[in-house]
Scaffold this active site. Structure first.
Site, PDB file in Angstrom:
ATOM      1  N   TYR A   1     -18.416 -12.032  27.816  1.00 20.37           N
ATOM      2  CA  TYR A   1     -18.219 -11.172  26.634  1.00 20.37           C
ATOM      3  C   TYR A   1     -18.382 -12.035  25.367  1.00 20.37           C
ATOM      4  O   TYR A   1     -17.524 -12.057  24.495  1.00 20.37           O
ATOM      5  CB  TYR A   1     -16.843 -10.493  26.646  1.00 20.37           C
TER       6      TYR A   1
ATOM      7  N   CYS B   1      -7.245  -9.209  23.269  1.00 18.78           N
ATOM      8  CA  CYS B   1      -6.795  -8.431  22.110  1.00 18.78           C
ATOM      9  C   CYS B   1      -5.849  -7.308  22.547  1.00 18.78           C
ATOM     10  O   CYS B   1      -5.487  -6.460  21.737  1.00 18.78           O
ATOM     11  CB  CYS B   1      -7.987  -7.863  21.341  1.00 18.78           C
TER      12      CYS B   1
ATOM     13  N   GLU C   1     -23.313 -11.105  27.409  1.00 20.75           N
ATOM     14  CA  GLU C   1     -22.917 -10.041  26.476  1.00 20.75           C
ATOM     15  C   GLU C   1     -23.799  -8.824  26.716  1.00 20.75           C
ATOM     16  O   GLU C   1     -25.004  -8.947  26.955  1.00 20.75           O
ATOM     17  CB  GLU C   1     -23.056 -10.533  25.042  1.00 20.75           C
TER      18      GLU C   1
ATOM     19  N   CYS D   1       0.842  -1.199   0.000  1.00 20.73           N
ATOM     20  CA  CYS D   1       0.000   0.000   0.000  1.00 20.73           C
ATOM     21  C   CYS D   1       0.877   1.248   0.000  1.00 20.73           C
ATOM     22  O   CYS D   1       1.699   1.439   0.899  1.00 20.73           O
ATOM     23  CB  CYS D   1      -0.923   0.016   1.217  1.00 20.73           C
TER      24      CYS D   1
ATOM     25  N   GLN E   1     -15.128 -11.647  14.770  1.00 17.19           N
ATOM     26  CA  GLN E   1     -13.710 -11.460  14.482  1.00 17.19           C
ATOM     27  C   GLN E   1     -13.494 -11.110  13.009  1.00 17.19           C
ATOM     28  O   GLN E   1     -14.131 -11.685  12.120  1.00 17.19           O
ATOM     29  CB  GLN E   1     -12.932 -12.736  14.828  1.00 17.19           C
TER      30      GLN E   1
ATOM     31  N   CYS F   1      -1.953   0.698   9.206  1.00 22.89           N
ATOM     32  CA  CYS F   1      -0.864  -0.288   9.123  1.00 22.89           C
ATOM     33  C   CYS F   1       0.446   0.319   9.617  1.00 22.89           C
ATOM     34  O   CYS F   1       1.218   0.871   8.832  1.00 22.89           O
ATOM     35  CB  CYS F   1      -0.705  -0.779   7.691  1.00 22.89           C
TER      36      CYS F   1
ATOM     37  N   ASP G   1     -13.384 -13.174  26.887  1.00 20.17           N
ATOM     38  CA  ASP G   1     -12.866 -12.535  25.657  1.00 20.17           C
ATOM     39  C   ASP G   1     -13.288 -11.069  25.703  1.00 20.17           C
ATOM     40  O   ASP G   1     -14.148 -10.624  24.947  1.00 20.17           O
ATOM     41  CB  ASP G   1     -13.438 -13.240  24.431  1.00 20.17           C
TER      42      ASP G   1
ATOM     43  N   CYS H   1      -1.723   6.702   6.340  1.00 16.28           N
ATOM     44  CA  CYS H   1      -2.911   6.095   6.947  1.00 16.28           C
ATOM     45  C   CYS H   1      -2.585   5.623   8.362  1.00 16.28           C
ATOM     46  O   CYS H   1      -1.469   5.195   8.650  1.00 16.28           O
ATOM     47  CB  CYS H   1      -3.371   4.931   6.078  1.00 16.28           C
TER      48      CYS H   1
END
Length: 475
Positions: free
Chosen positions: A327, A430, A348, A71, A298, A80, A403, A77
């Site tokens: 979650y 995460c 949730e 890219c 995901q 990334c 999670d 941006c």
């Protein structure tokens, strides 16, 4: 040294956000877009007492780990951060990031962390992996309507139609949306004035089914000339669902609470092909999911199968266990657990997600699941307080799976988990920083970390997913 001075640096390390780190005259500098091993000229952008920030002006000698990004907008941006780094080195960086957080923030011994950490799970092809994209809509300096992504740390939109991490279909969809807006004189939302209609375009893609969902987030109650938009979108191969989401609040939150389908279904369907699952063994079919605009699902299907396989393996189920899935979203992990557990209870906060979870369980033939709407830090403590004198598998589960979002588990939630004393805890994270913080609490509460493994769910970014197994020490 002063701001705007040009300095020469050898990049010797990487920061947690992917920035290169170099030193000169006792000062440490953090340099965006620099790769470990680079020798560069950099311009100082900010100075603190013992450290500073700089940007690359010229690469004097490229690192052996530097590669040509696919890219051309990767530096502008905000998405990334490490695309210019060789992919194998990216994986090494992420595995070390998890380890360092466990040592520095979790207080675990470095040798112990090395002994329980398994090799990171990488991708075969780390491009075109995202099944979801959210494009802000706005105007450029010449007044042209554009879609793209925000520049790093700003709300200035960089025009992007074909992100190399997303599916190629995004370009045709955005062309149709922008064409509709120009033809029908639909104004994009302006954050500074609060005026304008279209805020974001949300696109979801089913990697197995090839079904496409488009949802326009609007600052209003309806979409003018919506038939024109529908005509342009419905001819795109795979188009299954077109909707609007109403968000009239002055907020950075993308989606509002109300979504209305204007063409097709209110959802798309996709599958996760997890072979270590009773449902697959019994029927030969993967588990299917209905995914609505507000569903948490995901974004990387290939890695999700690996991630959930690890979670299922770490849970160590034999067919009799009671499991809480905190979650739980639309029940993605819950249903895999249900295939090998006695009973699964999911929690949730999003009502639509729980409705989807119940529907997904029913369609896949699972009768051993139960789902609750609410915050995990409220539902679990309230349930424990109400039933703490009862002998029930819900109160004393064999396994608890968590999670949570990036902020990690709430303190009250962790306290209740410790009171419920499951044999095993599987923590899917995460954010390895909040993971380390929470593991410290669980370890002090009587649990031992047994296995840790990172999964590269977000190639070319600094984010990394991680699965951890904890076991109660008295077992």
């Amino acid at each position: 040294m002063n701001k705007n001075d040009i300095i020469t640096l050898k990049i010797e390390d990487m920061g947690i956000d992917g920035e290169g780190i170099g030193k000169i005259d006792g000062m440490t500098f953090f340099v965006k877009d620099a790769v470990i091993g680079d020798e560069i000229e950099a311009r100082i952008t900010k100075l603190k007492k013992n450290y500073g920030y700089a940007r690359v002006e010229q690469i004097l000698k490229s690192s052996e780990f530097r590669t040509e990004p696919k890219c051309e907008l990767h530096r502008r941006c905000g998405g990334c951060q490490i695309q210019a780094m060789d992919y194998a080195k990216q994986l090494e960086f992420k595995e070390n990031k998890v380890k360092n957080n466990l040592v520095r923030l979790g207080g675990f011994d470095a040798d112990f962390v090395d002994s329980v950490t398994e090799p990171i799970v990488g991708m075969e092809e780390p491009y075109r992996y995202r099944n979801k994209a959210q494009f802000p809509i706005g105007k450029d300096k010449d007044g042209n309507i554009i879609a793209g992504f925000y520049a790093s740390r700003t709300h200035s939109i960089i025009p992007v139609k074909d992100c190399m991490l997303g599916v190629a279909e995004n370009r045709e969809i955005l062309d149709a949306i922008l064409s509709y807006m120009r033809e029908c004189h639909i104004e994009p939302y302006d954050e500074t004035t609060g005026r304008g209609l279209v805020r974001h375009a949300l696109i979801r893609y089913g990697f197995t089914t090839k079904e496409i969902m488009v949802c326009l987030v609007v600052n209003g109650r309806k979409l003018p000339a919506q038939n024109v938009l529908v005509e342009k979108l419905q001819v795109i191969s795979g188009m299954t669902s077109i909707s609007i989401n109403i968000n009239q609040k002055n907020t950075n939150v993308i989606l509002g609470e109300q979504t209305e389908a204007i063409w097709g279904q209110s959802y798309i369907t996709d599958y996760i092909h997890l072979r270590d699952c009773t449902n697959f063994e019994r029927t030969g079919k993967a588990i299917s999911y209905h995914i609505s605009p507000q569903s948490f699902y995901q974004v990387n299907p290939e890695q999700t199968e690996k991630l959930y396989s690890l979670a299922l393996e770490y849970a160590g189920l034999t067919g009799k266990e009671s499991v809480w899935d905190l979650y739980c979203g639309i029940g993605t992990i819950s249903l895999f657990l249900a295939g090998k557990a006695g009973h699964v209870y999911g929690v949730e906060i999003v009502p639509q997600a729980i409705a989807d979870a119940k529907d997904n369980a029913k369609r896949n033939g699972f009768s051993n699941t139960e789902f609750f709407v609410g915050k995990a830090e409220e539902v679990l403590p309230e349930f424990y307080a109400e039933h703490k004198n009862e002998k029930t598998d819900m109160l004393h589960p064999d396994v608890i799976v968590v999670d949570p979002p990036r902020k990690g588990c709430d303190e009250k939630c962790l306290e209740t988990i410790l009171l419920m004393k499951p044999e095993r805890i599987v923590y899917v994270s995460c954010d390895s920083a909040t993971l380390a913080r929470d593991l410290k609490v669980l370890a002090e509460g009587g649990y031992e970390v047994k296995r840790v493994r990172a999964v590269d769910q977000f190639a070319h970014t600094t984010h990394v997913e991680c699965v951890t197994l904890l076991q109660r020490k008295d077992i």
